[in-house]
Write a protein that holds these residues in place. Structure first.
Motif, mmCIF file in Angstrom:
data_model
loop_
_atom_site.group_PDB
_atom_site.id
_atom_site.type_symbol
_atom_site.label_atom_id
_atom_site.label_comp_id
_atom_site.label_asym_id
_atom_site.label_seq_id
_atom_site.Cartn_x
_atom_site.Cartn_y
_atom_site.Cartn_z
ATOM 1 N N VAL A 99 -104.439 50.965 -37.191
ATOM 2 C CA VAL A 99 -103.594 51.388 -36.073
ATOM 3 C C VAL A 99 -102.168 51.636 -36.589
ATOM 4 C CG1 VAL A 99 -102.529 50.720 -33.883
ATOM 5 C CG2 VAL A 99 -104.932 50.132 -34.340
ATOM 6 N N PRO A 130 -113.714 46.883 -37.382
ATOM 7 C CA PRO A 130 -113.945 47.883 -36.332
ATOM 8 C C PRO A 130 -113.003 49.070 -36.404
ATOM 9 C CG PRO A 130 -113.060 45.830 -35.407
ATOM 10 C CD PRO A 130 -113.359 45.561 -36.839
ATOM 11 N N ASP A 131 -111.861 48.903 -37.095
ATOM 12 C CA ASP A 131 -110.916 50.021 -37.151
ATOM 13 C C ASP A 131 -111.250 51.005 -38.273
ATOM 14 O OD1 ASP A 131 -110.163 48.308 -39.172
ATOM 15 O OD2 ASP A 131 -108.011 48.598 -38.873
ATOM 16 N N ARG A 133 -114.322 52.611 -37.825
ATOM 17 C CA ARG A 133 -115.424 53.334 -37.194
ATOM 18 C C ARG A 133 -114.973 54.619 -36.508
ATOM 19 N NH1 ARG A 133 -118.340 48.469 -34.015
ATOM 20 N NH2 ARG A 133 -116.176 48.235 -33.370
ATOM 21 N N ASN A 135 -115.644 55.827 -33.567
ATOM 22 C CA ASN A 135 -115.161 55.760 -32.178
ATOM 23 C C ASN A 135 -113.693 55.324 -32.123
ATOM 24 O OD1 ASN A 135 -115.598 53.082 -32.819
ATOM 25 N ND2 ASN A 135 -116.803 52.599 -30.994
ATOM 26 N N PHE A 136 -113.300 54.433 -33.035
ATOM 27 C CA PHE A 136 -111.885 54.066 -33.110
ATOM 28 C C PHE A 136 -111.029 55.261 -33.527
ATOM 29 C CE2 PHE A 136 -108.532 53.154 -36.213
ATOM 30 C CZ PHE A 136 -107.562 52.682 -35.344
ATOM 31 N N SER A 139 -110.477 57.646 -30.764
ATOM 32 C CA SER A 139 -109.642 57.064 -29.724
ATOM 33 C C SER A 139 -108.163 57.076 -30.127
ATOM 34 C CB SER A 139 -110.108 55.637 -29.421
ATOM 35 O OG SER A 139 -109.377 55.092 -28.343
ATOM 36 N N ILE A 140 -107.876 56.704 -31.371
ATOM 37 C CA ILE A 140 -106.458 56.678 -31.766
ATOM 38 C C ILE A 140 -105.909 58.096 -31.919
ATOM 39 C CG2 ILE A 140 -106.736 56.482 -34.290
ATOM 40 C CD1 ILE A 140 -104.290 54.452 -34.054
#
Lengths: 219, 219
Positions: A99, A130-131, A133, A135-136, A139-140
């Motif tokens: 992130v 998880p960061d 993947r 889908n992450f 999303s970001i």
């Protein structure tokens, strides 16, 4: 020509492969950014600087050592002041660090008129983070585009590749020799130790790809 | 009782209102976090610490001065080293800074078992900052939950309120007197100058609400 792509660049095997891909996509229009977050071996960032120069790519290093402060035990004391101690390791791995890496890259990219952020995250061997993947990442990408009202695209060339496939991928890009300058060894050794878990995993990838690792190893 | 809510707390009027709301929602289970990002007046964080103590809430300050480095002109030089100069102002406002504030709060919150992040962002007077809008908040809530595999909820009590409505809201929470300790004045003055754009906007809100501002003003 104005820059088009900003590569999140650690000097490791994966991000070096991303750098090669970005240059294939946008020759002469690539920049790179590295992060000092209190990693064990500064040699990583030294190798990153060396590789960026070799590739003719401007390289920026951003000091994100505050990340080690927000996971320190000081937090648990409800103390008012949280300080980052240079040279000290984070007491825990920073969850969600991608992130911060991607958000920092986005701030820099927008100022330069860059829309494409390249990162070597990989779902195949995400090891529980998880960061890393898909889908992450999607999303970001959306979050940062909203936050800065700017159409970012996060490019992840390695998302579906195994380590062996990444090696083959780099061979096709014609930049296998760059791997001689990447850093992988957990012990921070050059020549690499060849024994630590990181070296073992790296060597396994090359073996499965049937390609020799150009990196120098001890004895 | 374990903490339930983490308030993003600047010592300003809006985040102080959020602190009061969080305490109404979770009495005795609230913590607060402030950010040093090189703001003009340190008095803001001093007031935040004072208010947190008054409210009986643990308060953490995280050093995010790297944010001023990533917007400095040094970036444009493609220099390798980007340093944050303490005491120096950011050359430009950091776009998307709520990404960093909320992400940092999320890392801290998860370590403490906290799911609810309170922030005073407000779409009503967002002044062109896209990272104050509802669609951004919902998107980063999703992104952070994915990044850390943890069910964060970002709570925004003021999202739809005008300044005047915020004052009335605080009155209903019974904490109007806290406003005497908040900081608004651009000039960093206490008593406040009453003349700068920030003071003028604040006073207009109180006037429209028909409520007296408990803050001390000059002359």
């Amino acid at each position: 020509m104005p820059p088009q792509a900003l590569v999140l660049f650690s000097g490791g095997q994966d991000s070096t492969t991303c750098l090669a891909q970005a240059l294939a996509d946008y020759p002469g229009q690539v920049e790179a950014v590295g992060f000092n977050y209190g990693q064990l071996h500064h040699i990583e960032l030294d190798q990153a600087a060396f590789l960026a120069q070799k590739a003719g790519v401007p390289f920026h290093v951003v000091d994100l050592r505050f990340l080690s402060a927000i996971t320190s035990n000081a937090l648990m004391d409800a103390s008012i002041k949280i300080e980052s101690l240079p040279g000290q390791l984070p007491s825990t791995f920073v969850e969600g660090r991608n992130v911060f890496f991607l958000s920092t890259a986005a701030v820099i990219a927008k100022q330069k008129g860059i829309r494409f952020l390249y990162t070597g995250v990989c779902e195949t061997d995400y090891s529980g983070y998880p960061d890393c993947r898909e889908n992450f990442i999607r999303s970001i990408e959306h979050t940062l585009s909203l936050a800065m009202d700017y159409p970012f695209t996060v490019v992840t060339p390695l998302m579906r590749l195994t380590k062996a496939e990444t090696v083959v991928f780099m061979q096709k890009l014609g930049k296998l020799d760059w791997y001689a300058h990447t850093h992988t060894c957990y012990k921070g050794m050059r020549p690499a130790c060849g024994q630590c878990p990181a070296c073992v995993l790296r060597l396994k990838g090359f073996r499965e790809a049937g390609i020799a690792d150009p990196l120098a190893y001890m004895g």
